[in-house]
Design an enzyme around this catalytic site. Structure first.
Site, PDB file in Angstrom:
ATOM      1  CE  LYS A   9      -3.962  -2.190   2.347  1.00  0.00           C
ATOM      2  NZ  LYS A   9      -4.882  -2.100   3.521  1.00  0.00           N
ATOM      3  CE1 TYR A  49      -9.523  -2.928   0.932  1.00  0.00           C
ATOM      4  CE2 TYR A  49      -8.653  -1.055  -0.274  1.00  0.00           C
ATOM      5  CZ  TYR A  49      -8.457  -2.167   0.514  1.00  0.00           C
ATOM      6  OH  TYR A  49      -7.186  -2.529   0.899  1.00  0.00           O
ATOM      7  CG  ASN A 112      -3.517  -2.099   7.033  1.00  0.00           C
ATOM      8  OD1 ASN A 112      -3.415  -1.830   5.841  1.00  0.00           O
ATOM      9  ND2 ASN A 112      -4.558  -2.750   7.527  1.00  0.00           N
ATOM     10  CG  HIS A 115      -5.428  -6.307  -0.137  1.00  0.00           C
ATOM     11  ND1 HIS A 115      -6.634  -6.325   0.507  1.00  0.00           N
ATOM     12  CD2 HIS A 115      -5.504  -7.229  -1.144  1.00  0.00           C
ATOM     13  CE1 HIS A 115      -7.432  -7.217  -0.095  1.00  0.00           C
ATOM     14  NE2 HIS A 115      -6.769  -7.769  -1.096  1.00  0.00           N
ATOM     15  CD  GLU A 126      -8.989  -9.285  -3.432  1.00  0.00           C
ATOM     16  OE1 GLU A 126      -9.848  -9.005  -2.570  1.00  0.00           O
ATOM     17  OE2 GLU A 126      -7.823  -9.636  -3.132  1.00  0.00           O
TER      18      GLU A 126
END
Ligand code: UDP
Ligand code: MG
Length: 138
Positions: A9, A49, A112, A115, A126
């Site tokens: 990320k 998302y 964080n 993913h 995905e």
């Protein structure tokens, strides 16, 4: 053998951690089949998302995921989905176990660092959202 989908990320890409995180991935016997650096569009982040669209953090999450480049990747290995979730650690880095990617690198519950798909079915969805079959190289 199973495949899973990973995103490094924006917080981690900005801090120059792609190689560090990929070392942890390879140390867990996961193979990186495909990897590319892209900017998510707002639309892509919203679709990716979508399951969280009613959650209070959704708009902030979309802003964050489009705030910088991300590294999207396809990983392969035995039990890849579960194995990668395990080395990622808990969503909230305060709850992540020692030695996990999020314990080591995450800045917050939002930023964080990584993913990972949560099921084989979602991994397939995905992966095909970001990669064509000819981009996956054994
Ligand atoms: N997230 C957040 N606040 C929360 C929960 C999640 O900002 O209270 C963000 C965080 O970046 C997380 C993502 O939304 O990784 C997706 O949430 P999910 O519950 O699916 O966690 P994950 O599967 O990434 O561990
Ligand atoms: Mg999730």
């Amino acid at each position: 053998m199973q495949k899973t989908f990973s995103i490094i990320k924006p917080d981690a890409v900005k801090r120059n951690l792609i190689g560090h995180i990929n070392q942890m991935i390879e140390n867990a016997d996961l193979k990186i089949l495909a990897s590319k650096k892209i900017y998510l569009t707002k639309n892509q982040a919203q679709i990716f998302y979508e399951v969280h669209k009613e959650r209070p953090f959704f708009n902030s999450l979309v802003e964050y995921m489009t705030s910088g480049a991300v590294q999207v990747q396809v990983l392969e290995g035995e039990d890849a989905v579960l194995k990668y979730r395990k080395i990622m650690g808990a969503t909230n880095p305060d709850e992540a176990e020692e030695g996990t990617i999020r314990k080591q690198y995450a800045e917050s519950i939002e930023a964080n660092s990584v993913h990972g798909s949560d099921s084989e079915e979602n991994a397939k969805i995905e992966i095909s959202f970001f990669f064509s079959g000819s981009e996956l190289v054994e």
